[in-house]
Design a protein around this motif. Structure first.
Motif, mmCIF file in Angstrom:
data_model
loop_
_atom_site.group_PDB
_atom_site.id
_atom_site.type_symbol
_atom_site.label_atom_id
_atom_site.label_comp_id
_atom_site.label_asym_id
_atom_site.label_seq_id
_atom_site.Cartn_x
_atom_site.Cartn_y
_atom_site.Cartn_z
ATOM 1 N N GLU A 51 0.829 -1.204 0.000
ATOM 2 C CA GLU A 51 0.000 0.000 0.000
ATOM 3 C C GLU A 51 0.866 1.258 0.000
ATOM 4 N N ALA A 52 1.938 1.236 0.769
ATOM 5 C CA ALA A 52 2.814 2.409 0.845
ATOM 6 C C ALA A 52 3.498 2.703 -0.484
ATOM 7 N N TRP A 53 3.852 1.650 -1.227
ATOM 8 C CA TRP A 53 4.541 1.836 -2.504
ATOM 9 C C TRP A 53 3.682 2.572 -3.536
ATOM 10 N N LYS A 54 2.383 2.535 -3.367
ATOM 11 C CA LYS A 54 1.502 3.260 -4.294
ATOM 12 C C LYS A 54 1.746 4.769 -4.229
ATOM 13 N N TYR A 55 2.332 5.216 -3.113
ATOM 14 C CA TYR A 55 2.535 6.646 -2.902
ATOM 15 C C TYR A 55 4.014 7.009 -2.816
ATOM 16 N N GLN A 56 4.864 6.115 -3.319
ATOM 17 C CA GLN A 56 6.301 6.380 -3.292
ATOM 18 C C GLN A 56 6.614 7.707 -3.995
ATOM 19 N N LEU A 57 7.354 8.566 -3.320
ATOM 20 C CA LEU A 57 7.780 9.903 -3.762
ATOM 21 C C LEU A 57 6.652 10.943 -3.719
ATOM 22 N N LEU A 58 5.398 10.494 -3.694
ATOM 23 C CA LEU A 58 4.283 11.438 -3.704
ATOM 24 C C LEU A 58 4.052 12.081 -2.340
ATOM 25 N N THR A 59 4.675 11.536 -1.298
ATOM 26 C CA THR A 59 4.516 12.076 0.051
ATOM 27 C C THR A 59 5.560 13.147 0.368
ATOM 28 N N TYR A 60 6.433 13.435 -0.584
ATOM 29 C CA TYR A 60 7.504 14.417 -0.378
ATOM 30 C C TYR A 60 6.959 15.701 0.256
ATOM 31 N N PRO A 61 7.630 16.237 1.290
ATOM 32 C CA PRO A 61 8.903 15.826 1.865
ATOM 33 C C PRO A 61 8.801 14.790 2.986
ATOM 34 N N ASN A 62 7.618 14.213 3.159
ATOM 35 C CA ASN A 62 7.425 13.180 4.182
ATOM 36 C C ASN A 62 7.811 11.804 3.630
ATOM 37 N N PRO A 63 8.027 10.830 4.502
ATOM 38 C CA PRO A 63 8.310 9.470 4.036
ATOM 39 C C PRO A 63 7.027 8.736 3.658
ATOM 40 N N PRO A 64 7.095 7.792 2.730
ATOM 41 C CA PRO A 64 5.941 6.925 2.486
ATOM 42 C C PRO A 64 5.826 5.921 3.626
ATOM 43 N N VAL A 65 4.625 5.703 4.109
ATOM 44 C CA VAL A 65 4.408 4.782 5.232
ATOM 45 C C VAL A 65 3.108 4.024 4.999
ATOM 46 N N GLY A 66 3.124 2.720 5.279
ATOM 47 C CA GLY A 66 1.929 1.906 5.192
ATOM 48 C C GLY A 66 1.567 1.337 6.547
ATOM 49 N N ALA A 67 0.281 1.078 6.758
ATOM 50 C CA ALA A 67 -0.178 0.521 8.035
ATOM 51 C C ALA A 67 -1.322 -0.458 7.804
ATOM 52 N N LEU A 68 -1.469 -1.406 8.716
ATOM 53 C CA LEU A 68 -2.521 -2.426 8.640
ATOM 54 C C LEU A 68 -2.951 -2.782 10.055
ATOM 55 N N ILE A 69 -4.246 -3.008 10.241
ATOM 56 C CA ILE A 69 -4.782 -3.383 11.552
ATOM 57 C C ILE A 69 -5.520 -4.707 11.446
ATOM 58 N N VAL A 70 -5.263 -5.598 12.405
ATOM 59 C CA VAL A 70 -6.002 -6.867 12.486
ATOM 60 C C VAL A 70 -6.656 -6.966 13.863
ATOM 61 N N ASP A 71 -7.772 -7.690 13.922
ATOM 62 C CA ASP A 71 -8.410 -7.911 15.218
ATOM 63 C C ASP A 71 -7.755 -9.099 15.918
ATOM 64 N N LYS A 72 -8.294 -9.505 17.044
ATOM 65 C CA LYS A 72 -7.657 -10.563 17.840
ATOM 66 C C LYS A 72 -7.675 -11.922 17.142
ATOM 67 N N TYR A 73 -8.516 -12.056 16.125
ATOM 68 C CA TYR A 73 -8.568 -13.306 15.368
ATOM 69 C C TYR A 73 -7.689 -13.280 14.116
ATOM 70 N N GLY A 74 -7.033 -12.156 13.872
ATOM 71 C CA GLY A 74 -6.191 -12.036 12.701
ATOM 72 C C GLY A 74 -6.916 -11.526 11.472
ATOM 73 N N LYS A 75 -8.177 -11.136 11.628
ATOM 74 C CA LYS A 75 -8.934 -10.582 10.505
ATOM 75 C C LYS A 75 -8.464 -9.160 10.216
#
Length: 331
Positions: A14-38
């Protein structure tokens, strides 16, 4: 296998979709799962001034869990942060969040992501790269002090590569070379890339400080070199050429609000922090040792034309599909 590496790899994609487009910030990706791994949400930082990846990811997970769409109309990152603190109702106490870069620990356009994660009570934070920016570092410490389990270094090499441009433009400048070609290596066949790829290039032009292009290309193609497909700004243009005379009726000279100059001295790049070079094999030779990365757009078609004549081994960093094209990041 569904493990920490699997989840973080999705955040990386997901982060690679915005590579260089976040300038001057870094590209960062995140993901959340519940206690069951969903998987509850996957998101990324998209643009300077907008929500960080963690905040955006928590917002999307919150909507998924509560169906409360009131937060969708809130655009200000600080207000999103505050809304989540007031309405989370301990939804995330057994959830895990995966982040490609250590959550920030400072007040900027939004309060610290580390503090948000801690207050929402996530059970664990899995991190790829640790923060190297002194202004933003300290997220891991804050999380641990608030009783959050932290695991660092998952897919570290891949996550470190993701932010390599960010680290370079912080210290001096980042230069990347962009080239489009057909599947059989020809490049002088008119428009090569899909509209989606061309829009991505225009998004990049909107972010860079300087665009470098060869003199022969300017004389032959008579380009505009703006960001019209995304209604973006037009970067300064350096025409790399020993011959200094050009027809001033070529469209690129009539774009307002930018500087256009002709030079064959690469020292002239020193005043710019974020530089894109657009060209083919003749220009790529000139920028050996100067270009940090290369971005290749490879179309799905084969066309008769002039082939690339250049010997060079590259390390492929990342590749993905963009409409009908293959995009390859290399160095």
């Amino acid at each position: 296998m569904v493990n920490d590496e699997f989840y973080l790899s999705l955040a990386l994609t997901e982060a690679w979709k915005y590579q260089l487009l976040t300038y001057p910030n870094p590209p960062v990706g995140a993901l959340i799962v519940d206690k069951y791994g969903k998987i509850l949400s996957i998101s990324a930082h998209k643009k300077q001034g907008e929500a960080h990846a963690e905040l955006e990811c928590v917002k999307e997970a919150y909507i998924s869990l509560t169906k409360d769409k009131s937060i969708e109309n809130i655009k200000d990152a600080s207000k999103i942060h505050q809304y989540l603190l007031q309405n989370h109702n301990n939804l995330f106490k057994d959830s895990k969040i995966f982040v490609t870069l250590e959550p920030c620990n400072h007040y900027g356009s939004t309060p610290p992501c580390s503090l948000l994660i801690a207050k929402l009570g996530f059970s664990e934070v899995i991190i790829g790269s640790t923060e190297k920016n002194k202004k933003a570092m300290g997220g891991v410490k804050t999380l641990k002090e608030n009783g959050i389990k932290v695991k660092c270094g998952v897919l570290k090499k891949e996550c470190d590569q993701l932010i390599e441009p960010f680290l370079k433009w912080q210290k001096r400048r980042f230069v990347f070379f962009k080239m489009a070609q057909n599947l059989n290596g020809t490049y002088d066949t008119g428009v090569i890339s899909s509209k989606e790829s061309r829009k991505f290039v225009h998004k990049l032009r909107d972010k860079i400080d300087l665009l470098v292009i060869g003199g022969n290309t300017v004389r032959t193609d008579r380009p505009t070199l703006d960001s019209r497909l995304v209604d973006g700004k037009s970067p300064d243009v350096m025409i790399y050429s020993k011959k200094k005379e050009f027809d001033k009726n070529i469209p690129l000279f009539s774009v307002k609000g930018r500087k256009v100059f002709v030079s064959d001295d690469l020292e002239d790049l020193k005043d710019y922090r974020f530089v894109m070079v657009e060209g083919t094999d003749s220009l790529i030779r000139e920028f050996e040792g100067v270009a940090d990365w290369y971005l290749f757009f490879i179309s799905s078609g084969m066309k008769r034309g002039k082939n690339i004549a250049f010997d060079r081994d590259f390390e492929i960093i990342y590749s993905n599909r963009l409409s009908k094209d293959l995009t390859v990041w290399a160095k």
